[in-house]
Write a protein that holds these residues in place. Structure first.
Motif, PDB file in Angstrom:
ATOM      1  N   LEU A  12     -40.184  10.822  -8.667  1.00 35.68           N
ATOM      2  CA  LEU A  12     -40.485  12.151  -8.108  1.00 35.68           C
ATOM      3  C   LEU A  12     -41.879  12.201  -7.475  1.00 35.68           C
ATOM      4  N   PHE A  13     -42.699  11.195  -7.776  1.00 31.50           N
ATOM      5  CA  PHE A  13     -44.044  11.183  -7.176  1.00 31.50           C
ATOM      6  C   PHE A  13     -43.930  10.791  -5.701  1.00 31.50           C
ATOM      7  N   PRO A  14     -44.498  11.616  -4.810  1.00 27.38           N
ATOM      8  CA  PRO A  14     -44.322  11.370  -3.369  1.00 27.38           C
ATOM      9  C   PRO A  14     -45.194  10.227  -2.867  1.00 27.38           C
ATOM     10  N   LEU A  15     -44.895   9.786  -1.648  1.00 30.98           N
ATOM     11  CA  LEU A  15     -45.676   8.703  -1.025  1.00 30.98           C
ATOM     12  C   LEU A  15     -47.002   9.218  -0.479  1.00 30.98           C
ATOM     13  N   ASN A  16     -46.961  10.434   0.036  1.00 28.53           N
ATOM     14  CA  ASN A  16     -48.156  10.995   0.679  1.00 28.53           C
ATOM     15  C   ASN A  16     -47.939  12.497   0.879  1.00 28.53           C
ATOM     16  N   TYR A  17     -48.904  13.145   1.533  1.00 21.60           N
ATOM     17  CA  TYR A  17     -48.814  14.595   1.740  1.00 21.60           C
ATOM     18  C   TYR A  17     -47.539  14.992   2.484  1.00 21.60           C
ATOM     19  N   HIS A  18     -47.255  14.309   3.597  1.00 24.51           N
ATOM     20  CA  HIS A  18     -46.110  14.737   4.411  1.00 24.51           C
ATOM     21  C   HIS A  18     -44.786  14.524   3.683  1.00 24.51           C
ATOM     22  N   VAL A  67     -45.810  31.960 -11.991  1.00 25.66           N
ATOM     23  CA  VAL A  67     -46.448  31.350 -10.816  1.00 25.66           C
ATOM     24  C   VAL A  67     -46.839  29.922 -11.171  1.00 25.66           C
ATOM     25  N   VAL A  68     -46.483  28.965 -10.319  1.00 26.86           N
ATOM     26  CA  VAL A  68     -46.934  27.589 -10.522  1.00 26.86           C
ATOM     27  C   VAL A  68     -47.640  27.145  -9.242  1.00 26.86           C
ATOM     28  N   THR A  69     -48.902  26.782  -9.366  1.00 30.87           N
ATOM     29  CA  THR A  69     -49.686  26.367  -8.208  1.00 30.87           C
ATOM     30  C   THR A  69     -50.050  24.893  -8.342  1.00 30.87           C
ATOM     31  N   SER A  70     -50.007  24.180  -7.225  1.00 29.69           N
ATOM     32  CA  SER A  70     -50.286  22.742  -7.285  1.00 29.69           C
ATOM     33  C   SER A  70     -51.338  22.350  -6.252  1.00 29.69           C
ATOM     34  N   GLY A  71     -52.041  21.282  -6.556  1.00 33.59           N
ATOM     35  CA  GLY A  71     -52.857  20.620  -5.547  1.00 33.59           C
ATOM     36  C   GLY A  71     -54.118  21.333  -5.113  1.00 33.59           C
ATOM     37  N   ILE A  72     -54.716  22.121  -6.000  1.00 26.85           N
ATOM     38  CA  ILE A  72     -55.988  22.752  -5.627  1.00 26.85           C
ATOM     39  C   ILE A  72     -57.049  21.665  -5.468  1.00 26.85           C
ATOM     40  N   HIS A  73     -56.895  20.570  -6.202  1.00 33.18           N
ATOM     41  CA  HIS A  73     -57.700  19.361  -5.997  1.00 33.18           C
ATOM     42  C   HIS A  73     -56.791  18.318  -5.333  1.00 33.18           C
ATOM     43  N   GLY A  74     -57.184  17.890  -4.126  1.00 31.95           N
ATOM     44  CA  GLY A  74     -56.297  17.133  -3.247  1.00 31.95           C
ATOM     45  C   GLY A  74     -55.478  16.026  -3.885  1.00 31.95           C
ATOM     46  N   SER A  75     -56.145  15.017  -4.434  1.00 31.09           N
ATOM     47  CA  SER A  75     -55.415  13.839  -4.916  1.00 31.09           C
ATOM     48  C   SER A  75     -54.545  14.140  -6.139  1.00 31.09           C
ATOM     49  N   GLU A  76     -54.815  15.259  -6.774  1.00 29.03           N
ATOM     50  CA  GLU A  76     -54.030  15.620  -7.959  1.00 29.03           C
ATOM     51  C   GLU A  76     -52.654  16.174  -7.580  1.00 29.03           C
ATOM     52  N   THR A  77     -52.414  16.360  -6.280  1.00 32.45           N
ATOM     53  CA  THR A  77     -51.143  16.945  -5.838  1.00 32.45           C
ATOM     54  C   THR A  77     -49.966  15.999  -6.045  1.00 32.45           C
ATOM     55  N   TYR A  78     -50.234  14.688  -6.146  1.00 29.90           N
ATOM     56  CA  TYR A  78     -49.122  13.757  -6.400  1.00 29.90           C
ATOM     57  C   TYR A  78     -48.370  14.178  -7.663  1.00 29.90           C
ATOM     58  N   ALA A  79     -49.128  14.478  -8.710  1.00 34.57           N
ATOM     59  CA  ALA A  79     -48.497  14.927  -9.955  1.00 34.57           C
ATOM     60  C   ALA A  79     -47.915  16.326  -9.788  1.00 34.57           C
ATOM     61  N   GLY A  80     -48.672  17.216  -9.150  1.00 36.85           N
ATOM     62  CA  GLY A  80     -48.197  18.590  -8.949  1.00 36.85           C
ATOM     63  C   GLY A  80     -46.878  18.605  -8.204  1.00 36.85           C
ATOM     64  N   SER A  81     -46.766  17.760  -7.194  1.00 41.50           N
ATOM     65  CA  SER A  81     -45.544  17.679  -6.396  1.00 41.50           C
ATOM     66  C   SER A  81     -44.361  17.230  -7.251  1.00 41.50           C
ATOM     67  N   ALA A  82     -44.581  16.201  -8.073  1.00 41.41           N
ATOM     68  CA  ALA A  82     -43.506  15.696  -8.937  1.00 41.41           C
ATOM     69  C   ALA A  82     -43.050  16.796  -9.909  1.00 41.41           C
ATOM     70  N   PHE A 111     -55.608  19.228   3.084  1.00 39.42           N
ATOM     71  CA  PHE A 111     -56.576  18.248   3.623  1.00 39.42           C
ATOM     72  C   PHE A 111     -56.942  17.232   2.536  1.00 39.42           C
ATOM     73  N   GLY A 112     -57.263  17.743   1.360  1.00 42.31           N
ATOM     74  CA  GLY A 112     -57.651  16.863   0.258  1.00 42.31           C
ATOM     75  C   GLY A 112     -56.513  15.958  -0.176  1.00 42.31           C
ATOM     76  N   PHE A 113     -55.291  16.489  -0.091  1.00 41.73           N
ATOM     77  CA  PHE A 113     -54.116  15.690  -0.442  1.00 41.73           C
ATOM     78  C   PHE A 113     -53.954  14.565   0.588  1.00 41.73           C
ATOM     79  N   LYS A 114     -53.998  14.935   1.875  1.00 41.24           N
ATOM     80  CA  LYS A 114     -53.783  13.942   2.937  1.00 41.24           C
ATOM     81  C   LYS A 114     -54.845  12.845   2.896  1.00 41.24           C
ATOM     82  N   TYR A 115     -56.097  13.248   2.647  1.00 47.26           N
ATOM     83  CA  TYR A 115     -57.196  12.272   2.724  1.00 47.26           C
ATOM     84  C   TYR A 115     -57.758  11.880   1.352  1.00 47.26           C
ATOM     85  N   HIS A 116     -57.059  12.245   0.296  1.00 48.66           N
ATOM     86  CA  HIS A 116     -57.458  11.849  -1.059  1.00 48.66           C
ATOM     87  C   HIS A 116     -58.868  12.285  -1.412  1.00 48.66           C
TER      88      HIS A 116
END
Ligand code: ZN
Length: 386
Positions: A12-18, A67-82, A111-116
């Motif tokens: 479930l962990f994505p490859l990248n932001y897109h 409410v569930v919010t994900s990725g307020i800190h860019g690189s942490e969105t991998y887990a949030g997305s899963a 932005f933080g997700f895309k560029y870690h």
């Protein structure tokens, strides 16, 4: 150990932001009745940065809001997305939505997700950026300024070891930099400051575009409901492979009755533990996303706004020092440069690993703990049909 890993969960962990955005929108779009929103986040060189969300209103009566919010800190969105994908696949179809509204937010910081990066393109830590009144931006964090003048260097990074580590001494299991303990340094700097983007944990001078959008949406949603549970997804703090529920301790964003009803920290200990902000190595923050719920709620609302943190490196003294060293070195390097490209890439790699360990065991643990938490909480709220 490895034969017990749930590889489906790890996938479930994505490859990248897109990839993550595509997965979220596809799954969200399959559940009828949802209202999608796409907030475009202006970028200096990107026109494809969006925070996406979907809201399902209650089918009959407005009582509870989740409410569930994900990725307020860019690189942490991998887990949030899963976690959001698991929620959409497994939890949503099992919910009794007659009296409950659901709002899921994907990638607060695209932005933080895309560029870690942890922060936005403007260098703002979004989890220090929420001041509905704007008063916070006028404040100064003098303890943070003092720590920076003592320990933070504004010169190109010349080594894997940040300059503050030169003064490190460990006495009786406590780390000191001069006469300052690591816990004192963390509790002074981590809450945030609103003066200088080049200092650690800058919260900005105004609401960032996605913060303003979130506030606007909450102003519209909160008055409709009584009980509000908000979970903000993070990684990096706490014991390795362990889910910690962090609460601010302010009282305003954690209604004790509602918390006691929904979170049985003893019965649920297989999935998570409750860690107050005062615990060693943890901290309270100013301008957290969760504080927006407290600021915008009215007297009839009962709010539980909670940070979900999945530990990565672990919480041993050695792991905390490693994490702090890397955090400080990466920040210093971003603004002052690096002695060479190899150093830059080594520090950035370690920084990314701190938010997103490249381990299927960790990935599976994140999804499994979240599944356990959501099921337990929804069952106690009497909205799980099983
Ligand atoms: Zn975080």
């Amino acid at each position: 150990m490895s034969q017990n890993i749930n590889h489906q969960d790890a996938k479930l962990f994505p490859l990248n932001y897109h990839d993550s955005r595509k997965r979220f929108l596809e799954l969200a779009g399959m559940i009828p009745g949802g209202q999608l929103e796409h907030w475009q986040i202006p970028g200096k060189k990107d026109n494809d940065l969006f925070t996406d969300s979907i809201y399902w209103p209650p089918l009959e009566k407005s009582e509870n809001l989740l409410v569930v919010t994900s990725g307020i800190h860019g690189s942490e969105t991998y887990a949030g997305s899963a976690i959001l994908q698991m929620f959409l696949r497994e939890i949503m179809p099992a919910l009794d939505r007659r009296n409950t509204g659901i709002w899921l937010v994907h990638a607060m910081n695209p932005f933080g997700f895309k560029y870690h990066r942890r922060v936005t393109e403007n260098g703002v830590n979004l989890n220090r950026n929420f001041s509905v009144s704007g008063e916070l931006y006028k404040t100064r964090n003098l303890e943070s300024e003092r720590m920076h003048s003592m320990l933070f260097k504004r010169a190109p990074v010349a080594s894997l070891k940040s300059p503050m580590m030169d003064s490190l001494q460990v006495k009786d299991g406590v780390a000191y930099f001069g006469d300052v303990t690591m816990d004192q340094f963390t509790k002074a700097t981590a809450p945030g400051q609103f003066v200088n983007p080049q200092d650690l944990e800058y919260g900005g001078k105004q609401l960032e575009p996605q913060s303003a959008k979130l506030v606007e949406k909450l102003k519209n949603l909160l008055p409709k409901f009584k009980d509000i549970v908000a979970l903000d997804l993070h990684t990096g703090l706490g014991d390795q492979n362990r889910l910690h529920l962090l609460t601010s301790g302010s009282g305003k964003d954690l209604n004790p009755e509602l918390f006691a009803k929904l979170f049985d920290t003893n019965a649920d200990k297989e999935f998570y533990e409750h860690t107050p902000a005062s615990a060693e190595g943890f901290y309270e923050v100013h301008g957290a996303l969760n504080s927006a719920f407290a600021d915008l709620a009215s007297a009839q609302n009962r709010v539980c706004a909670i940070t979900m943190e999945f530990g990565t490196l672990g919480h041993s003294l050695e792991a905390q020092l490693k994490g702090l060293n890397n955090f400080v070195a990466e920040h210093q390097g971003f603004y002052n440069g690096y002695a060479n490209a190899e150093l830059k890439s080594a520090i950035e790699k370690e920084c990314f690993e701190r938010s997103y360990p490249q381990s299927d065991e960790w990935r599976a643990a994140v999804v499994s703990a979240s599944r356990g938490l959501f099921k337990a909480v929804c069952r106690r709220a009497s909205i799980l049909k099983d």
